[in-house]
Design a protein around this motif. Structure first.
Motif, PDB file in Angstrom:
ATOM      1  N   SER A   1      48.319   8.714 108.952  1.00 54.34           N
ATOM      2  CA  SER A   1      47.711   9.436 107.834  1.00 54.34           C
ATOM      3  C   SER A   1      47.653   8.570 106.577  1.00 54.34           C
ATOM      4  O   SER A   1      48.425   7.609 106.420  1.00 54.34           O
ATOM      5  N   ASP A   2      46.742   8.926 105.663  1.00 53.22           N
ATOM      6  CA  ASP A   2      46.552   8.160 104.435  1.00 53.22           C
ATOM      7  C   ASP A   2      47.831   8.117 103.597  1.00 53.22           C
ATOM      8  O   ASP A   2      48.236   7.058 103.109  1.00 53.22           O
ATOM      9  N   GLY A   3      48.471   9.268 103.418  1.00 50.29           N
ATOM     10  CA  GLY A   3      49.677   9.321 102.606  1.00 50.29           C
ATOM     11  C   GLY A   3      50.801   8.487 103.186  1.00 50.29           C
ATOM     12  O   GLY A   3      51.529   7.805 102.454  1.00 50.29           O
ATOM     13  N   THR A   4      50.931   8.508 104.513  1.00 49.23           N
ATOM     14  CA  THR A   4      51.968   7.709 105.162  1.00 49.23           C
ATOM     15  C   THR A   4      51.707   6.226 104.978  1.00 49.23           C
ATOM     16  O   THR A   4      52.632   5.434 104.725  1.00 49.23           O
ATOM     17  N   LEU A   5      50.444   5.823 105.085  1.00 51.46           N
ATOM     18  CA  LEU A   5      50.100   4.417 104.901  1.00 51.46           C
ATOM     19  C   LEU A   5      50.389   3.954 103.472  1.00 51.46           C
ATOM     20  O   LEU A   5      50.892   2.841 103.257  1.00 51.46           O
ATOM     21  N   ARG A   6      50.064   4.785 102.496  1.00 52.08           N
ATOM     22  CA  ARG A   6      50.344   4.432 101.103  1.00 52.08           C
ATOM     23  C   ARG A   6      51.839   4.239 100.897  1.00 52.08           C
ATOM     24  O   ARG A   6      52.278   3.280 100.253  1.00 52.08           O
ATOM     25  N   PHE A   7      52.612   5.135 101.453  1.00 52.56           N
ATOM     26  CA  PHE A   7      54.063   5.033 101.330  1.00 52.56           C
ATOM     27  C   PHE A   7      54.580   3.789 102.050  1.00 52.56           C
ATOM     28  O   PHE A   7      55.452   3.072 101.533  1.00 52.56           O
ATOM     29  N   LEU A   8      54.043   3.526 103.221  1.00 52.06           N
ATOM     30  CA  LEU A   8      54.476   2.365 104.005  1.00 52.06           C
ATOM     31  C   LEU A   8      54.200   1.062 103.254  1.00 52.06           C
ATOM     32  O   LEU A   8      55.047   0.150 103.247  1.00 52.06           O
ATOM     33  N   ALA A   9      53.035   0.956 102.645  1.00 49.82           N
ATOM     34  CA  ALA A   9      52.718  -0.262 101.900  1.00 49.82           C
ATOM     35  C   ALA A   9      53.733  -0.500 100.783  1.00 49.82           C
ATOM     36  O   ALA A   9      54.164  -1.641 100.541  1.00 49.82           O
ATOM     37  N   LEU A  10      54.143   0.561 100.104  1.00 47.56           N
ATOM     38  CA  LEU A  10      55.126   0.429  99.033  1.00 47.56           C
ATOM     39  C   LEU A  10      56.509   0.092  99.577  1.00 47.56           C
ATOM     40  O   LEU A  10      57.265  -0.668  98.961  1.00 47.56           O
ATOM     41  N   VAL A  11      56.849   0.644 100.742  1.00 46.15           N
ATOM     42  CA  VAL A  11      58.132   0.309 101.362  1.00 46.15           C
ATOM     43  C   VAL A  11      58.189  -1.177 101.691  1.00 46.15           C
ATOM     44  O   VAL A  11      59.189  -1.860 101.407  1.00 46.15           O
ATOM     45  N   VAL A  12      57.126  -1.702 102.276  1.00 49.48           N
ATOM     46  CA  VAL A  12      57.089  -3.130 102.609  1.00 49.48           C
ATOM     47  C   VAL A  12      57.157  -3.963 101.339  1.00 49.48           C
ATOM     48  O   VAL A  12      57.858  -4.982 101.281  1.00 49.48           O
ATOM     49  N   LEU A  13      56.448  -3.532 100.303  1.00 47.33           N
ATOM     50  CA  LEU A  13      56.492  -4.244  99.021  1.00 47.33           C
ATOM     51  C   LEU A  13      57.919  -4.295  98.483  1.00 47.33           C
ATOM     52  O   LEU A  13      58.368  -5.314  97.963  1.00 47.33           O
ATOM     53  N   ALA A  14      58.645  -3.189  98.613  1.00 44.44           N
ATOM     54  CA  ALA A  14      60.017  -3.139  98.123  1.00 44.44           C
ATOM     55  C   ALA A  14      60.934  -4.091  98.885  1.00 44.44           C
ATOM     56  O   ALA A  14      61.918  -4.592  98.329  1.00 44.44           O
ATOM     57  N   GLU A  15      60.600  -4.353 100.151  1.00 52.67           N
ATOM     58  CA  GLU A  15      61.476  -5.177 100.981  1.00 52.67           C
ATOM     59  C   GLU A  15      61.110  -6.653 100.968  1.00 52.67           C
ATOM     60  O   GLU A  15      61.843  -7.464 101.539  1.00 52.67           O
ATOM     61  N   VAL A  16      60.004  -7.022 100.311  1.00 51.36           N
ATOM     62  CA  VAL A  16      59.605  -8.432 100.278  1.00 51.36           C
ATOM     63  C   VAL A  16      60.613  -9.210  99.443  1.00 51.36           C
ATOM     64  O   VAL A  16      60.851  -8.892  98.272  1.00 51.36           O
ATOM     65  N   ALA A  17      61.197 -10.222 100.018  1.00 51.29           N
ATOM     66  CA  ALA A  17      62.222 -10.995  99.334  1.00 51.29           C
ATOM     67  C   ALA A  17      61.633 -11.790  98.177  1.00 51.29           C
ATOM     68  O   ALA A  17      60.606 -12.454  98.317  1.00 51.29           O
ATOM     69  N   ASN A  18      62.272 -11.701  97.019  1.00 46.19           N
ATOM     70  CA  ASN A  18      61.937 -12.512  95.845  1.00 46.19           C
ATOM     71  C   ASN A  18      60.496 -12.338  95.397  1.00 46.19           C
ATOM     72  O   ASN A  18      59.877 -13.258  94.864  1.00 46.19           O
ATOM     73  N   SER A  19      59.923 -11.171  95.610  1.00 45.03           N
ATOM     74  CA  SER A  19      58.557 -10.896  95.169  1.00 45.03           C
ATOM     75  C   SER A  19      58.594 -10.408  93.728  1.00 45.03           C
ATOM     76  O   SER A  19      59.299  -9.454  93.399  1.00 45.03           O
ATOM     77  N   THR A  20      57.844 -11.079  92.856  1.00 45.92           N
ATOM     78  CA  THR A  20      57.843 -10.721  91.443  1.00 45.92           C
ATOM     79  C   THR A  20      56.471 -10.198  91.042  1.00 45.92           C
ATOM     80  O   THR A  20      55.480 -10.382  91.750  1.00 45.92           O
ATOM     81  N   GLY A  21      56.404  -9.564  89.876  1.00 45.33           N
ATOM     82  CA  GLY A  21      55.111  -9.134  89.363  1.00 45.33           C
ATOM     83  C   GLY A  21      55.157  -7.737  88.781  1.00 45.33           C
ATOM     84  O   GLY A  21      56.158  -7.017  88.867  1.00 45.33           O
ATOM     85  N   LEU A  22      54.049  -7.379  88.159  1.00 51.18           N
ATOM     86  CA  LEU A  22      53.843  -6.052  87.592  1.00 51.18           C
ATOM     87  C   LEU A  22      52.833  -5.316  88.452  1.00 51.18           C
ATOM     88  O   LEU A  22      51.749  -5.835  88.742  1.00 51.18           O
ATOM     89  N   TYR A  23      53.187  -4.097  88.843  1.00 48.56           N
ATOM     90  CA  TYR A  23      52.315  -3.281  89.671  1.00 48.56           C
ATOM     91  C   TYR A  23      52.001  -1.992  88.921  1.00 48.56           C
ATOM     92  O   TYR A  23      52.904  -1.225  88.580  1.00 48.56           O
ATOM     93  N   CYS A  24      50.716  -1.772  88.660  1.00 49.63           N
ATOM     94  CA  CYS A  24      50.248  -0.546  88.020  1.00 49.63           C
ATOM     95  C   CYS A  24      49.641   0.354  89.097  1.00 49.63           C
ATOM     96  O   CYS A  24      48.862  -0.123  89.931  1.00 49.63           O
ATOM     97  N   MET A  25      49.969   1.630  89.043  1.00 50.23           N
ATOM     98  CA  MET A  25      49.492   2.534  90.086  1.00 50.23           C
ATOM     99  C   MET A  25      49.187   3.895  89.498  1.00 50.23           C
ATOM    100  O   MET A  25      50.010   4.481  88.783  1.00 50.23           O
ATOM    101  N   GLU A  26      48.009   4.383  89.783  1.00 49.06           N
ATOM    102  CA  GLU A  26      47.627   5.714  89.327  1.00 49.06           C
ATOM    103  C   GLU A  26      47.919   6.748  90.411  1.00 49.06           C
ATOM    104  O   GLU A  26      47.708   6.508  91.604  1.00 49.06           O
ATOM    105  N   GLU A  27      48.423   7.877  89.967  1.00 47.19           N
ATOM    106  CA  GLU A  27      48.645   9.045  90.816  1.00 47.19           C
ATOM    107  C   GLU A  27      49.399   8.709  92.111  1.00 47.19           C
ATOM    108  O   GLU A  27      48.885   8.885  93.217  1.00 47.19           O
ATOM    109  N   PRO A  28      50.622   8.227  91.978  1.00 49.16           N
ATOM    110  CA  PRO A  28      51.407   7.899  93.185  1.00 49.16           C
ATOM    111  C   PRO A  28      51.709   9.123  94.039  1.00 49.16           C
ATOM    112  O   PRO A  28      52.088   9.000  95.198  1.00 49.16           O
ATOM    113  N   GLU A  29      51.525  10.319  93.457  1.00 46.76           N
ATOM    114  CA  GLU A  29      51.807  11.545  94.202  1.00 46.76           C
ATOM    115  C   GLU A  29      50.731  11.883  95.219  1.00 46.76           C
ATOM    116  O   GLU A  29      50.926  12.763  96.066  1.00 46.76           O
ATOM    117  N   ASN A  30      49.580  11.202  95.163  1.00 45.18           N
ATOM    118  CA  ASN A  30      48.485  11.513  96.086  1.00 45.18           C
ATOM    119  C   ASN A  30      48.918  11.334  97.543  1.00 45.18           C
ATOM    120  O   ASN A  30      49.477  10.307  97.927  1.00 45.18           O
TER     121      ASN A  30
END
Length: 472
Positions: free
Chosen positions: A326-355
């Motif tokens: 599902s779309d919502g699961t994929l959005r969540f999964l992408a953020l989970v992987v982003l959180a686990e990336v070692a030494n990944s830096t940067g600013l991430y802007c996101m609209e309506e994360p509740e979608n």
């Protein structure tokens, strides 16, 4: 990490200023202009890769065929008196490398960048096509002694600030300066090497510049400018697209989650390679299981076509490919992987994360976003990189989850010009008695101002009866 943004003349941002911490939630109604904050951040980031006018036309992905530079100006006023001004204070990575792999160390890691543009009308007779013209550009250090006055969000000085803020610059010239900005002569941009001397070529006329210095300096000879450029290049607008997240990756795909959420398989494979002793898939699946009933996560390999694709195993034992997630699961999964990336830096802007997230699970999304951002009570390190999240929402459920120190409320302010025209500008107001309340000139939000997010909507037809509350 972007700690402060100042903008004037850009869309409905007039004399706009707000401070950011590792995590910030901007709440406000539709059409108030929350997206314009992200547009301003995107414009500054695009300046590191594009010409000035290309950056202007690519804001919000308008594209050069459909974009209009006049759309960037407040009230579309492109008179010579109207200018676009931007100020950004940022913490950068001290250690950088240029495109040739040459490594260097910035003289300062806490910087302030200022840039100003004016509009110049097309002049067919002179062959000038018009557009934005660079007026001034500055890059200056924020000293360690002044850091506490600029890094106002709650943090540990001994742990976070002392590990993130470094300054070995004693010259007053900064790293980029502008001469003639006081009408004393032709305006020129000067590059100063980290030792304080002028850079190669000396002053360059601002009027003829098609790019900013931030967008051209890519040399280890000017490491602090390069560090600022690398930081701004890592300011991304996340627009997670299910179609992009469902696509498989080729074996040769470089790792890194794209702004559209693409390249999850390649990123997972890379994490497996660099962290052979960590079960990356189990960690990601465990986090994903907080949202949906998932037992495991794996990569499906197609050696013939050399493709990697995602595969989930549900609690029922059913194997599900990315095309069926599902779309919502994929959005969540992408953020989970982003959180686990070692030494990944940067600013991430996101609209309506509740979608795409059920209200019952919004707290899981909130905790995930907080975990992506740096923890300001621990030192900056590979397991606590300089990573920042700014979200925009109008969901009452998501607002109610916020710590009030992380929340700012976007509101329209009426601005009446000298000729009587009425326009609306954007203001971001923090909650009273939080760390952003250091400026007596700013408006603060009381709990009564948040009633819109706390009360049932108008004409609600389904509500708990009063007798329910009496039994609690």
């Amino acid at each position: 990490m972007l700690t402060r943004l100042e903008v004037s003349g850009f869309k409905n941002l007039v004399d706009f200023a707000t401070d950011f911490g590792p995590y910030t939630c901007i709440a406000g109604p539709n059409g108030v202009g929350k997206s314009n904050i992200f547009d301003a951040i995107q414009f500054l980031s695009l300046l590191t890769e594009c010409t000035i006018n290309q950056a202007a036309l690519r804001v919000r992905n308008a594209g050069e065929d459909t974009g209009d530079i006049a759309d960037l100006f407040f009230n579309r006023d492109v008179s010579p008196q109207r200018k676009l001004t931007f100020g950004a204070e940022m913490i950068v990575d001290q250690h950088v490398s240029d495109d040739f792999g040459r490594e260097a160390k910035a003289s300062s890691s806490f910087l302030r960048y200022d840039v100003e543009f004016r509009y110049e009308a097309p002049s067919p007779s002179s062959g000038h096509f018009g557009g934005l013209v660079l007026e001034s550009e500055w890059l200056r250090p924020i000293t360690s002694g002044n850091a506490s006055q600029h890094m106002r969000f709650p943090h540990s000085k001994s742990q976070f600030r002392d590990s993130a803020v470094y300054n070995n610059r004693h010259s007053r010239s900064g790293f980029i300066s502008t001469t003639g900005a006081d009408d004393s002569g032709p305006t020129a941009i000067v590059v100063h090497q980290d030792g304080g001397s002028h850079g190669r070529g000396g002053p360059a006329p601002a009027a003829g510049a098609t790019r900013t210095i931030i967008g051209t300096e890519n040399s280890a000879a000017t490491p602090t400018i390069l560090a600022a450029r690398r930081e701004m290049q890592n300011w991304r607008i996340l627009a997670l697209e299910p179609a992009a997240m469902r696509r498989p990756d080729r074996y040769t795909q470089a790792p890194g989650i794209g702004a559209d959420g693409s390249h999850i398989p390649a990123t997972l494979l890379h994490q497996e390679t660099i962290l052979p002793n960590a079960d990356v898939y189990s960690v990601v699946a465990s986090r994903l299981a907080q949202l949906v009933p998932v037992r495991s996560l794996s990569l499906s390999r197609d050696d013939v076509r050399q493709l990697l694709s995602l595969q989930l195993e549900e609690e029922s034992g059913l194997h599900v490919r990315a095309s069926s997630i599902s779309d919502g699961t994929l959005r969540f999964l992408a953020l989970v992987v982003l959180a686990e990336v070692a030494n990944s830096t940067g600013l991430y802007c996101m609209e309506e994360p509740e979608n795409g997230i059920h209200p019952e699970k919004l707290s899981v999304m909130y905790k995930l976003l907080k975990d992506i951002a740096s923890d300001p009570w621990y030192p900056v390190a590979p397991d606590n990189p300089l990573r920042q999240i700014i979200v925009a929402t109008h969901s009452p459920f998501f607002v109610q989850l916020q710590d009030k120190k992380d929340l700012v409320i976007a509101r329209q302010q009426v601005l009446t010009s000298e000729n009587g025209d009425v326009n609306h500008t954007l203001r971001c107001s923090p909650c009273r008695d939080t760390w952003r309340c250091y400026d007596s000139r700013r408006d603060y939000v009381d709990p009564t101002s948040l009633l819109t997010y706390l009360l049932p909507p108008e004409e609600a037809q389904i509500a708990l009866p009063s007798s329910f509350w009496e039994t609690l």
